[in-house]
Design a protein around this motif. Structure first.
Motif, PDB file in Angstrom:
ATOM      1  N   GLU A   1     -40.118 -12.461  12.746  1.00  0.00           N
ATOM      2  CA  GLU A   1     -38.849 -13.186  12.708  1.00  0.00           C
ATOM      3  C   GLU A   1     -37.472 -12.301  12.576  1.00  0.00           C
ATOM      4  N   THR A   2     -37.716 -11.205  12.037  1.00  0.00           N
ATOM      5  CA  THR A   2     -36.626 -10.226  11.866  1.00  0.00           C
ATOM      6  C   THR A   2     -36.269  -9.651  13.189  1.00  0.00           C
ATOM      7  N   THR A   3     -37.419  -9.025  13.828  1.00  0.00           N
ATOM      8  CA  THR A   3     -37.234  -8.427  15.140  1.00  0.00           C
ATOM      9  C   THR A   3     -36.910  -9.352  16.211  1.00  0.00           C
ATOM     10  N   ALA A   4     -37.146 -10.433  16.126  1.00  0.00           N
ATOM     11  CA  ALA A   4     -36.692 -11.495  17.360  1.00  0.00           C
ATOM     12  C   ALA A   4     -35.158 -11.731  17.326  1.00  0.00           C
ATOM     13  N   SER A   5     -34.621 -11.608  16.064  1.00  0.00           N
ATOM     14  CA  SER A   5     -33.163 -11.745  16.254  1.00  0.00           C
ATOM     15  C   SER A   5     -32.157 -10.461  16.565  1.00  0.00           C
ATOM     16  N   VAL A   6     -33.007  -9.473  16.879  1.00  0.00           N
ATOM     17  CA  VAL A   6     -32.278  -8.096  17.341  1.00  0.00           C
ATOM     18  C   VAL A   6     -31.650  -8.388  18.730  1.00  0.00           C
ATOM     19  N   ASP A   7     -30.400  -7.984  18.718  1.00  0.00           N
ATOM     20  CA  ASP A   7     -29.789  -7.699  19.740  1.00  0.00           C
ATOM     21  C   ASP A   7     -30.192  -6.492  20.950  1.00  0.00           C
ATOM     22  N   GLU A   8     -31.050  -6.928  21.786  1.00  0.00           N
ATOM     23  CA  GLU A   8     -31.623  -5.907  22.412  1.00  0.00           C
ATOM     24  C   GLU A   8     -30.805  -4.830  23.037  1.00  0.00           C
ATOM     25  N   SER A   9     -29.479  -5.116  23.256  1.00  0.00           N
ATOM     26  CA  SER A   9     -28.530  -4.302  23.926  1.00  0.00           C
ATOM     27  C   SER A   9     -28.140  -3.246  22.918  1.00  0.00           C
ATOM     28  N   ASP A  10     -28.071  -3.427  21.639  1.00  0.00           N
ATOM     29  CA  ASP A  10     -27.852  -2.535  20.654  1.00  0.00           C
ATOM     30  C   ASP A  10     -28.957  -3.085  19.397  1.00  0.00           C
ATOM     31  N   PRO A  11     -30.151  -2.066  19.634  1.00  0.00           N
ATOM     32  CA  PRO A  11     -31.050  -2.319  18.590  1.00  0.00           C
ATOM     33  C   PRO A  11     -30.706  -1.860  16.969  1.00  0.00           C
ATOM     34  N   ASP A  12     -29.275  -1.150  17.172  1.00  0.00           N
ATOM     35  CA  ASP A  12     -28.932  -0.730  15.604  1.00  0.00           C
ATOM     36  C   ASP A  12     -27.963  -1.501  14.963  1.00  0.00           C
ATOM     37  N   ALA A  13     -27.672  -2.485  15.706  1.00  0.00           N
ATOM     38  CA  ALA A  13     -26.573  -3.641  15.352  1.00  0.00           C
ATOM     39  C   ALA A  13     -27.008  -4.199  13.930  1.00  0.00           C
ATOM     40  N   LYS A  14     -28.190  -4.659  13.666  1.00  0.00           N
ATOM     41  CA  LYS A  14     -28.522  -4.847  12.439  1.00  0.00           C
ATOM     42  C   LYS A  14     -28.697  -3.969  11.369  1.00  0.00           C
TER      43      LYS A  14
ATOM     44  N   GLY B   1     -25.916  -2.330  10.978  1.00  0.00           N
ATOM     45  CA  GLY B   1     -24.677  -1.819  10.783  1.00  0.00           C
ATOM     46  C   GLY B   1     -24.128  -0.814  11.693  1.00  0.00           C
ATOM     47  N   GLY B   2     -24.671  -0.544  13.018  1.00  0.00           N
ATOM     48  CA  GLY B   2     -24.214   0.620  13.798  1.00  0.00           C
ATOM     49  C   GLY B   2     -25.191   1.568  13.589  1.00  0.00           C
ATOM     50  N   ARG B   3     -24.819   2.608  14.772  1.00  0.00           N
ATOM     51  CA  ARG B   3     -25.642   3.984  15.072  1.00  0.00           C
ATOM     52  C   ARG B   3     -25.531   4.740  13.554  1.00  0.00           C
ATOM     53  N   GLU B   4     -24.356   4.985  13.046  1.00  0.00           N
ATOM     54  CA  GLU B   4     -24.093   5.956  11.879  1.00  0.00           C
ATOM     55  C   GLU B   4     -24.711   5.522  10.859  1.00  0.00           C
ATOM     56  N   ALA B   5     -24.741   4.133  10.592  1.00  0.00           N
ATOM     57  CA  ALA B   5     -25.371   3.241   9.441  1.00  0.00           C
ATOM     58  C   ALA B   5     -26.699   3.611   9.754  1.00  0.00           C
ATOM     59  N   ARG B   6     -27.374   3.411  10.685  1.00  0.00           N
ATOM     60  CA  ARG B   6     -28.717   3.495  10.979  1.00  0.00           C
ATOM     61  C   ARG B   6     -29.247   4.867  10.772  1.00  0.00           C
ATOM     62  N   LEU B   7     -28.638   5.911  10.887  1.00  0.00           N
ATOM     63  CA  LEU B   7     -29.026   7.156  10.887  1.00  0.00           C
ATOM     64  C   LEU B   7     -28.943   7.310   9.476  1.00  0.00           C
ATOM     65  N   ALA B   8     -28.217   7.029   8.785  1.00  0.00           N
ATOM     66  CA  ALA B   8     -27.955   7.025   7.096  1.00  0.00           C
ATOM     67  C   ALA B   8     -29.223   6.543   6.625  1.00  0.00           C
TER      68      ALA B   8
END
Length: 478
Positions: free
Chosen positions: A16-29, A31-38
């Motif tokens: 359910e969680t992964t189904a809602s992912v914006d495939e064009s930006d997998p890091d969006a959920k 909070g963005g690339r920097e938040a994902r790396l942290a």
């Protein structure tokens, strides 16, 4: 009954969680690339502490328990048990019979239940109790010890990406190497100070104390060790989603739900029908024979001419050096994404050590040769990282493949138990000659494996070009 009881507990939630992912930006959920790396750094730190912080002490105790017969041999073990001829070698090798038999069923069961936090420490507690009870249960001890190392490799492969797993495998395997140093120091203190205590021989106290310590650590591990990403309760929802997504990105496809077809039996068939699994099983068997000096290290150290206590103390520095070599070699292998030459260089230095030991009885030279032999384990650690990410999907195949290769390679320990007979001492030239031959065979077979994976990479690259895909997909590390 479902084929994946443990892994499916939270499958619906993850789906359910992964189904809602914006495939064009997998890091969006996240909070963005920097938040994902942290978040990823925080996740890795957390699982490193819980996985490696538990598995390394377990592995140290695993090998301390397994190899203490070699130390006990110096203080009346053979005499008290009336062992003659090759009976001591048989006592060493019998453990690996049960070890070999149970590894594949154990990993299949672990993949099925999805609860390594209970399964691995539970098996550890049983082997600790077995050592406290009687040494001659080594055959049955092999049954429960079989669960640990292939299970640990499988657990690592469920959490870490290809460029991360080499260093973690090295840290885990350093437990083996540290056990040779730590075990020798511990054995030295017990064997020199507890002879006759409460009417027992010092070597018996060695087994009592080490077995009790093993059981204590196993009980603690049950409350710390994680399960798989989809079944670990102490992760936050975002951490769990990231853990699953990381593994999907690494292989270009999901793990359990998207790649499993046909259940556990399908994974067994896929592993058994893959010639590369059998090829690396044989290569690792040859390498294990070349490392057979490990079980006889106190005996080889004794050829330097010192007393029993000093002999055991001299066993520690070579394996401390091997631990450092394994860590840095594996780290460099991960950073450069290269495996074969790291393996070949380490075993090549080991061959130099064997040649030195054959050529001289000089004390200093032979001690240097022990350092070169011991660092061969650094190359073997890289081999484990290599096979862990060379059979990525589906998980049921990976579980069987890792167990099969590790189990088959233990035939090298059975054979290796007879490579250093007393009659060939103190030079052990014939023994070292066997080790040289097996190390050479292992290097050649790894080169063939490298060429096979290189051809697969080239095929994937051609396929991507034909389909017009510009972004590079999955590639094997060679």
């Amino acid at each position: 009954m479902s084929d994946y009881t443990g892994a499916d507990e939270e499958k619906a939630e993850i789906t359910e969680t992964t189904a809602s992912v914006d495939e064009s930006d997998p890091d969006a959920k996240f909070g963005g690339r920097e938040a994902r790396l942290a978040l990823e750094r925080k996740l890795l730190w957390k699982i490193d502490l819980r996985i490696l912080g538990v598995l390394v002490p377990i592995y140290i105790l695993n090998y301390v328990d397994r190899n203490n017969a070699g130390a006990a041999r110096l203080r009346g073990f053979e005499t008290d048990l009336h062992l003659k001829g090759q009976e001591f070698a048989t006592l060493l090798s019998i453990l690996y019979v049960g070890y070999i038999i149970m590894q594949i069923p154990s990993n299949m069961f672990l993949n099925y239940i999805g609860k390594p936090s209970l399964y691995l420490p539970g098996c550890m507690a049983v082997w600790g109790i077995s050592f406290v009870g009687a040494l001659l249960t080594r055959f049955f001890l092999g049954f429960v010890e079989a669960a640990f190392f292939p299970g640990a490799l499988f657990l690592l492969s469920k959490w870490y990406k290809r460029e991360e797993i080499g260093r973690r495998t090295a840290i885990l395997y350093c437990g083996n190497l540290i056990s040779n140093a730590f075990g020798s120091l511990m054995a030295s203190g017990i064997l020199s100070g507890m002879q006759g205590t409460l009417g027992h021989a010092a070597w018996r106290w060695l087994f009592y104390i080490e077995g009790s310590l093993t059981v204590f650590v196993a009980i603690c591990a049950m409350f710390i060790l994680p399960d798989f990403p989809t079944t670990t309760k102490w992760l936050t929802p975002s951490e769990r989603t990231l853990a699953v997504q990381r593994m999907k990105e690494d292989a270009g496809v999901g793990d359990q739900g998207e790649t499993e077809v046909g259940g556990q039996s399908s994974g067994l068939v896929q592993a058994l029908s893959d010639w590369r699994v059998w090829w690396m099983s044989l290569a690792m068997t040859a390498q294990v024979v070349s490392l057979s000096f490990n079980a006889y290290f106190p005996t080889l150290s004794a050829t330097l001419g010192f007393n029993d206590t000093v002999t055991l103390l001299l066993c520690a520095p070579p394996f401390a050096f091997a631990s450092l070599a394994a860590f840095f070699l594996s780290r460099h292998s991960d950073q450069t994404k290269e495996r074969f030459w790291h393996v070949a260089s380490s075993f090549g230095l080991g061959i130099v050590g064997f040649i030195i030991a054959i050529g001289t009885m000089n004390t200093a030279a032979r001690y240097v040769s022990l350092f070169l032999m011991a660092q061969s384990y650094a190359g073997f650690v890289v081999v484990y990282a290599w096979i862990s990410n060379s059979f990525p999907r589906p998980p049921s195949k990976r579980a069987v493949a890792l167990a099969l290769m590790n189990a088959f390679s233990q035939l090298g320990n059975v054979a290796g138990s007879y490579v250093f007979p007393t009659m060939w001492g103190p030079t052990y030239r014939n023994s070292y000659g066997i080790c040289i031959a097996c190390a050479g065979v292992g290097i050649v077979m790894c080169w063939v494996f490298k060429m096979s994976l290189t051809r697969l990479n080239e095929k994937m690259e051609r396929d991507e070009k034909e389909k017009g895909i510009t972004e590079e997909g999955f590639r094997y590390i060679v």
